[in-house]
Design an enzyme around this catalytic site. Structure first.
Site, mmCIF file in Angstrom:
data_model
loop_
_atom_site.group_PDB
_atom_site.id
_atom_site.type_symbol
_atom_site.label_atom_id
_atom_site.label_comp_id
_atom_site.label_asym_id
_atom_site.label_seq_id
_atom_site.Cartn_x
_atom_site.Cartn_y
_atom_site.Cartn_z
ATOM 1 N N CYS A 33 21.195 51.097 92.431
ATOM 2 C CA CYS A 33 19.844 50.846 92.164
ATOM 3 C C CYS A 33 19.086 52.049 91.316
ATOM 4 O O CYS A 33 19.284 52.162 90.233
ATOM 5 C CB CYS A 33 18.923 50.599 93.804
ATOM 6 S SG CYS A 33 17.628 49.710 93.398
ATOM 7 N N HIS A 34 17.988 52.670 91.862
ATOM 8 C CA HIS A 34 17.482 53.837 91.521
ATOM 9 C C HIS A 34 18.270 55.260 91.652
ATOM 10 O O HIS A 34 17.848 56.133 91.063
ATOM 11 C CB HIS A 34 16.244 54.269 92.160
ATOM 12 C CG HIS A 34 15.040 52.954 91.577
ATOM 13 N ND1 HIS A 34 15.059 51.780 92.310
ATOM 14 C CD2 HIS A 34 14.260 53.110 90.716
ATOM 15 C CE1 HIS A 34 13.994 51.240 91.537
ATOM 16 N NE2 HIS A 34 13.422 52.039 90.847
#
Length: 171
Positions: A103-104
């Site tokens: 994800c991030h």
């Protein structure tokens, strides 16, 4: 063979992006060490998951671990403001040790300037950041680059992320 996995984590992490890989790694016999700024404190995820911190970033060295896990959420963005975490992550990339970022999570690797020329994926909102960092972004559920870096986009990709991360640990 059991591997030692460093997990860099602070508040506002995406709960399932920590708990799912952590469970998969532990079930496979691997040992996780949660690292933040202060040993003994508890970090809290975006949805309320509480995780105790095993070690301070000041008390660990990359050479003590076989791999690195960077869960997503806001945690990687907060951690990349601290040069100690940036250098810690960069050391894994430079040593060609397995790094798992979902994800991030790749934000920490962007700040470490460790993605140039790498094929990666991540959450849609960081696609341009990844491209500016010199990475080759692809929109796929999981990407394994150079038998070292495993990246995924969202919690929906966790089955593939966990599968490929575990496969890399077996090599």
């Amino acid at each position: 063979m059991s591997k030692k996995i460093a997990v860099v984590l602070t508040n506002e992490f995406e709960d399932i992006e920590y708990t799912s890989p952590a469970q998969a790694f532990k079930e496979a016999g691997h040992e996780l060490t949660v690292i933040e700024t202060e040993k003994g404190k508890t970090v809290v995820g975006k949805h309320g998951e509480k995780v105790p911190v095993d070690a301070s970033i000041d008390d660990v060295k990359p050479e003590d671990f076989d791999a690195l896990l960077i869960p997503g959420g806001f945690s990687p963005d907060l951690l990349r403001a601290d040069d100690r975490f940036v250098q810690f992550a960069k050391a894994f990339m430079d040593a060609k040790k397995p790094v798992f970022a979902i994800c991030h999570g790749p934000q920490l690797l962007i700040t470490a300037k460790a993605l140039e020329g790498r094929k990666v994926t991540g959450y849609k909102s960081i696609q341009v950041d990844l491209e500016y960092a010199g990475a080759k972004f692809v929109d796929e559920e999981v990407v394994v680059c150079c038998n070292q870096l495993v990246t995924s986009r969202t919690p929906d990709d966790l089955p593939a992320f966990n599968r490929e991360s575990l496969a890399l640990l077996e090599k």
